[in-house]
Design a protein around this motif. Structure first.
Motif, PDB file in Angstrom:
ATOM      1  N   ARG A 174       0.851  -1.329  -0.020  1.00 13.82           N
ATOM      2  CA  ARG A 174      -0.142  -0.204   0.281  1.00 13.82           C
ATOM      3  C   ARG A 174       0.802   1.285   0.006  1.00 13.82           C
ATOM      4  NH1 ARG A 174      -5.223  -2.009   3.515  1.00 13.82           N
ATOM      5  NH2 ARG A 174      -5.460  -3.721   2.178  1.00 13.82           N
ATOM      6  N   ASP A 228      -5.997   7.986  -0.381  1.00 14.20           N
ATOM      7  CA  ASP A 228      -7.372   8.045   0.455  1.00 14.20           C
ATOM      8  C   ASP A 228      -7.927   6.716   0.696  1.00 14.20           C
ATOM      9  OD1 ASP A 228      -9.915   8.455   1.366  1.00 14.20           O
ATOM     10  OD2 ASP A 228     -10.236  10.323  -0.160  1.00 14.20           O
ATOM     11  N   GLU A 229      -7.513   6.075   1.835  1.00 17.42           N
ATOM     12  CA  GLU A 229      -8.080   4.500   1.838  1.00 17.42           C
ATOM     13  C   GLU A 229      -9.421   4.482   1.990  1.00 17.42           C
ATOM     14  OE1 GLU A 229      -6.519   1.687   4.143  1.00 17.42           O
ATOM     15  OE2 GLU A 229      -4.310   2.620   4.127  1.00 17.42           O
ATOM     16  N   LEU A 250     -11.799   2.241  -0.373  1.00 17.29           N
ATOM     17  CA  LEU A 250     -12.556   1.018   0.319  1.00 17.29           C
ATOM     18  C   LEU A 250     -13.998   1.208  -0.521  1.00 17.29           C
ATOM     19  CD1 LEU A 250     -11.337   0.443   3.524  1.00 17.29           C
ATOM     20  CD2 LEU A 250     -11.091  -0.951   1.780  1.00 17.29           C
ATOM     21  N   ILE A 258      -4.526   2.081  -8.374  1.00 16.72           N
ATOM     22  CA  ILE A 258      -4.728   1.094  -7.705  1.00 16.72           C
ATOM     23  C   ILE A 258      -5.039  -0.035  -8.396  1.00 16.72           C
ATOM     24  CG2 ILE A 258      -6.172   0.207  -5.677  1.00 16.72           C
ATOM     25  CD1 ILE A 258      -4.425   2.572  -4.816  1.00 16.72           C
ATOM     26  N   LYS A 317      -1.307  -0.676  -4.137  1.00 14.38           N
ATOM     27  CA  LYS A 317      -0.676   0.603  -4.956  1.00 14.38           C
ATOM     28  C   LYS A 317       0.291  -0.120  -6.078  1.00 14.38           C
ATOM     29  CE  LYS A 317       0.808   4.889  -3.989  1.00 14.38           C
ATOM     30  NZ  LYS A 317       2.086   5.357  -3.511  1.00 14.38           N
TER      31      LYS A 317
END
Length: 458
Positions: A402, A408-409, A413, A443, A457
């Motif tokens: 990652r 911006d996780e 998600l 991503i 990533k």
RNA sequence: GGCUAGGUGGCAGAGUGGUGAUGCAGCGGCCUGCAAAGCCGUCUAUACCGGUUCGAUUCCGGUCCUAGCCUCCA
């Protein structure tokens, strides 16, 4: 198997036997801090870092000294150009060096001496050389008289006559012999200067290493390392100074030199403008990938750097971290596992990191077919232990995949879940659109059999 | 010119006097809604010419080529 080292002095692989089996001494020429570190500075740091790790595993105590050269005409030039003090230049670039080396997973040496802290000792050593008849003063300079040392040239394998014949620079008129080199030179007004019996001046290029070795490690050390270009004249001259000042005692029992880095098949040089700074490469790839790329070629061979080898290294690390990811459920005490013999044997064979890496791949392959819990524990332990010897694979795989940069996780998600629902409704058009959107964000999506997805990533 | 190191598959890169590692890429397959990742399988190499040897990529000699040092340089 015992450690074998290719000794530049003999041009042969020799068994490494330290003078004191409980205390190994290692000195590596560190950077001259006048600009940002480039990949060529990183190679010896990484290579000798692996040697340091190997020696620590084999011997009780390893005294590793890597100096910072903070007195040099290139530093003076940089300071004059920017109209700042030499201290400002050397502090700035020393800091950059430390940061870059940390990013590359290089351990700090035990001692990191600076030339500016050794001026008294340098002057003292020069005085001893003069007293012994190996050096003389001339027009404010002090020079080492090369013909006074019959062993001169033995390290780099050349003789005096060749050197004189090959000399291309103008020879200073006050030299007694064309090959004599400077120990101390006078400073003009405005140049940094230290008081000495010969007037205000500064040391020549080679004396600082002789002095710092004597001060921190003694008269004879086990291993002296550096880049191949240092063999001549730097190490040859160091050896001459130290040997003469110590009544003929050997300076170093083993000499190791790493090869150069070329960039896209050309020599890296300032004039070609192809100098790759470590800080720029760190924008391209994680430090661990840069390190892995440096270890993918044997240290004595030239290394052709390119975007391709860097990408390849990153991909190989991806695979190895993928394997560790599959072992995440396996709880082990890493200190309880030993590095596999085949791996150690490779490193002990003159630091054969490419062969060691191939053993790493072999271990990774075994994980795929290992079924029992014991086997999985052993393999994970060995993989991590071997990785530690090379200074890689010590991160949490999730962190590796990652990255650490700001992403911006929550948004990722959200999109991943949106896509999962779309898939569940067999709305593949929308699912593919979301995947493309994530791809654009850098991503990559990996669907699992159960309908959920993981991401990483790129 | 002198000294040194080296020339291995599409690429990177080890080892070795006797079926030529490892990784990437390629190709075929499995898996997948399609991918990705992963798994299984698979093609391709020892610069050239001599010599030593039962046998050389490995040892020796020569040729050609490349790189580094000889000047600040990691």
């Amino acid at each position: 198997m015992t450690l074998q080292i290719f000794n530049t002095a003999s041009r042969k692989k020799e068994e490494f036997v330290p003078a004191d089996p409980r205390r190994v001494t290692l000195y590596v020429c560190g950077p001259t801090v006048y600009s940002f570190p480039h990949i060529g500075n990183a190679r010896p740091a990484v290579v000798f870092d692996v040697l340091y790790r190997l020696l620590m595993q084999k011997f009780e105590q390893v005294v590793y000294v890597r100096n910072i050269t903070d007195v040099d005409d290139k530093i003076n030039a940089a300071a004059a150009k920017e109209k700042v003090s030499i201290g400002e230049i050397s502090t700035r670039y020393t800091r950059a060096y430390h940061q870059n080396m940390t990013d590359l997973g290089v351990l700090a040496p035990v001692i990191e001496p600076r030339v500016t802290d050794h001026m008294e000792q340098i002057i003292d050593m020069i005085e001893r050389l003069v007293a012994a008849g190996n050096a003389y003063e001339a027009e404010g300079h002090v020079l080492f008289h090369v013909p006074s040392y019959s062993g001169y040239g033995a390290l780099s394998g050349r003789n005096l006559r060749e050197l004189i014949a090959g000399a291309r620079v103008d020879v200073a008129p006050f030299k007694r012999d064309d090959t004599d080199f400077v120990l101390w030179k006078p400073s003009d007004a405005g140049q940094p200067a230290w008081d000495s019996p010969w007037g205000a001046g500064r040391p020549g290029w080679h004396i600082e290493c002789s002095t710092m070795i004597e001060q921190h490690l003694g008269e004879t050390i086990d291993i002296h390392g550096g880049g191949q270009d240092l063999v001549f004249p730097h190490h040859e001259n160091e050896r001459a100074q130290s040997t003469c000042v110590h009544g003929g005692k050997l300076l170093s029992r083993y000499w190791m030199h790493n090869g150069f880095i070329n960039v896209d098949r050309e020599k890296m040089s300032k004039s070609l403008g192809n100098v790759l700074l470590v800080q720029d490469l760190l924008e391209q790839a994680p430090g661990e990938a840069i390190r892995f790329a440096l270890l993918g070629t044997h240290y004595r061979s030239p290394l052709d750097w390119s975007d391709e080898i860097l990408n390849r290294s990153r991909r190989n690390l991806d695979r190895l971290y993928e394997v560790l990811n599959h072992l995440q459920d396996v709880e082990i005490d890493t200190s309880a596992f030993e590095v596999p013999d085949m791996f150690t044997d490779a490193l002990e064979d003159d630091l054969n990191t490419p062969a060691a890496i191939s053993e790493l791949h072999r271990l990774a392959k075994q994980v795929k077919t290992a079924s029992g819990q014991n086997a999985r524990e052993t393999l994970k332990g060995q993989l991590l232990a071997a990785g530690r010897m090379l200074g890689i694979l010590q991160q949490d795989p999730a962190v590796w995949f990652r990255g650490t940069s700001e992403i911006d996780e929550a948004e990722i998600l959200r999109l991943v879940e949106l896509r999962s629902s779309a898939k569940k409704e067999r709305n593949f058009k929308q699912a593919d659109e979301i995947r493309e959107q994530l791809t654009a964000m850098g991503i990559q999506i990996q669907d699992r059999p159960d309908g959920t997805s993981s991401w990483r990533k790129v």
